[in-house]
Design an enzyme around this catalytic site. Structure first.
Site, mmCIF file in Angstrom:
data_model
loop_
_atom_site.group_PDB
_atom_site.id
_atom_site.type_symbol
_atom_site.label_atom_id
_atom_site.label_comp_id
_atom_site.label_asym_id
_atom_site.label_seq_id
_atom_site.Cartn_x
_atom_site.Cartn_y
_atom_site.Cartn_z
ATOM 1 N N HIS A 169 0.187 5.887 0.886
ATOM 2 C CA HIS A 169 -1.036 6.889 1.303
ATOM 3 C C HIS A 169 -0.560 8.151 0.488
ATOM 4 C CE1 HIS A 169 -1.573 4.113 4.641
ATOM 5 N NE2 HIS A 169 -0.319 4.341 5.033
ATOM 6 N N ARG A 203 -4.143 0.293 -2.485
ATOM 7 C CA ARG A 203 -3.464 -0.924 -2.318
ATOM 8 C C ARG A 203 -3.405 -1.608 -3.705
ATOM 9 N NH1 ARG A 203 -7.827 -0.535 1.561
ATOM 10 N NH2 ARG A 203 -7.117 -0.831 3.495
ATOM 11 N N GLU A 237 2.742 8.750 8.481
ATOM 12 C CA GLU A 237 2.474 8.080 9.813
ATOM 13 C C GLU A 237 3.798 7.705 10.343
ATOM 14 O OE1 GLU A 237 -0.105 5.092 8.350
ATOM 15 O OE2 GLU A 237 1.630 3.599 7.603
ATOM 16 N N GLN A 265 0.713 -1.199 0.043
ATOM 17 C CA GLN A 265 -0.007 0.025 0.070
ATOM 18 C C GLN A 265 0.930 1.326 0.140
ATOM 19 O OE1 GLN A 265 -1.422 1.034 4.513
ATOM 20 N NE2 GLN A 265 -1.755 -1.255 3.908
ATOM 21 N N HIS A 302 4.633 0.798 1.131
ATOM 22 C CA HIS A 302 5.218 -0.194 2.407
ATOM 23 C C HIS A 302 3.976 -1.626 2.663
ATOM 24 C CE1 HIS A 302 2.367 2.761 3.913
ATOM 25 N NE2 HIS A 302 1.771 1.941 4.791
#
Length: 401
Positions: free
Chosen positions: A82, A263, A117, A80, A244
């Site tokens: 972001h 994804r 994140e 995936q 990642h």
């Protein structure tokens, strides 16, 4: 201060025991993957005021710019990425205009926010994160004697560097490969690993991932990614645009308050390979371990340099008989990650916490001290004038030829 009742997610990759044990609960036999702490509308925490019925945390705190999760994986998560802020806003607006329900499985953009994140390891935590350098990928591929690996190596020789790697991944995701080609790569990796031959754990990782996703093209893509192992107490930052796939272990995951995930493999959830490649085409954010900055006598502050969040981890003990002072912030979520402690606010409110308990503290609570023997982690928005933690690159920056 308010004790939190938090939403959870029972994704199939979750551990059946790690989070229940952390929360002091009995496992029910099913996987428990995540606990969400924050105000995201798809799973926000609740609080109880003065014996009234529970209310959404946002009714007390307003919308928080950060979200804290407990994540426990027994097997690989999806491959995936972001989005950055511009892509998130455009994608969210487009799906809203199309009328795609927010909770629909095919919905990609759940909000209009980017999602940088940071993972803080609670146990040994293994992840795949960011592309290896071109030369390292070529060493990996040249060791695998299959037609697919030879073809990929030839492509990368022709177009090296970050853009070439992205083009290679794009072809794998959109064009695909022939029957049996992934299995042949996996078998070659198994033979090499059994012979004690590996390139920075690439072959062992492919074999490991293939146990759960034997024919998934993500197994081949895993060969291009860095494998990183965090020990308890270590943290890594994943900026928007970093590809990642977490492998296993338990961590605290702190992020901007977003649930936007694109994804492209290693999952039964809907895929968006074109969207994932679009995010990668925007560039590559920095991939780094986060070196903490000290605060006081007992606290490490992990601050990767984004506006929305930092994580302060405090080891509380009798070495500070007056209690451990937590970093000041108008809004914070505090979770006990070990032992038994007591939070004391400036208004003299006392809350006792055991491992797994979590609390929201607002502007009226003032300074917070922690008494007892244990560990607490505080998620908060940092003062922009305070130091940023040093980011240690895992690999040299890409220099396209």
């Amino acid at each position: 201060m308010f004790l939190l009742d938090n939403a959870s997610r029972a994704y199939d990759w979750g551990s059946a025991s790690d989070i229940p044990r952390f929360l002091g609960q009995q496992p029910d036999g099913g996987p428990l993957a995540e606990v969400w702490m924050g105000t995201h509308p798809l799973g926000q925490s609740t609080v109880t005021r003065d014996g009234d019925a529970p209310v959404a945390l946002s009714d007390v705190s307003g919308p928080l710019p950060f979200m804290l999760k407990i994540l426990a994986a027994d097997r690989p998560l999806s491959l995936q990425v972001h989005p950055n802020m511009a892509l998130a806003r455009a994608g969210f607006a487009a799906e809203e205009a199309e009328g795609v329900p927010l909770d629909a499985p095919e919905r990609t953009y759940k909000d209009a926010s980017h999602k940088p994140e940071m993972a803080y390891a609670l146990t040994t935590f293994d992840t795949l994160v960011g592309f290896r350098p071109t030369a390292e990928i070529l060493r990996v591929l040249h060791g695998i004697d299959t037609p697919l690996a030879r073809g990929l190596a030839a492509e990368l020789h022709e177009a090296p560097g970050f853009r070439g790697i992205v083009q290679l991944v794009e072809r794998l995701l959109t064009v695909g490969v022939g029957d049996g080609e992934v299995a042949a790569v996996v078998e070659a990796c198994r033979e090499l690993a059994d012979a004690g031959i590996d390139v920075k754990r690439a072959y062992a990782t492919a074999v490991e991932v293939a146990e759960f996703f034997p024919d998934d093209i993500g197994v081949v893509i895993s060969l291009t990614l860095n494998r990183l192992t965090l020990q308890p107490g270590e943290a890594a930052f994943l900026g928007a645009g970093i590809i990642h796939a977490h492998l296993r272990g338990m961590c605290l995951e702190i992020m901007a308050a977003s649930d936007n995930v694109l994804r492209a493999g290693l999952t039964t959830k809907p895929l968006d390979p074109v969207g994932l490649v679009q995010c990668l085409e925007e560039g590559m954010s920095r991939l780094a371990r986060v070196t903490p900055e000290p605060f006081g006598f007992s606290t490490d502050v992990f601050r990767p340099g984004v506006d929305e969040f930092a994580l302060a981890v405090s080891q509380c003990s009798k070495a500070e008989p007056d209690g451990t002072l937590l970093p000041p912030a108008p809004h914070r979520i505090v979770v006990c990650t070990g032992g038994e402690v007591e939070l004391v606010s400036s208004t003299d409110q006392h809350l006792k916490l055991a491992r797994g308990d979590s609390v929201y503290a607002g502007p009226d609570d003032g300074d917070i001290r922690v008494l007892g023997t244990g560990e607490v982690a505080q998620a908060y928005t940092p003062d922009p004038d305070l130091p940023v933690g040093r980011l240690v690159d895992l690999v040299a920056p890409f220099t396209p030829r």
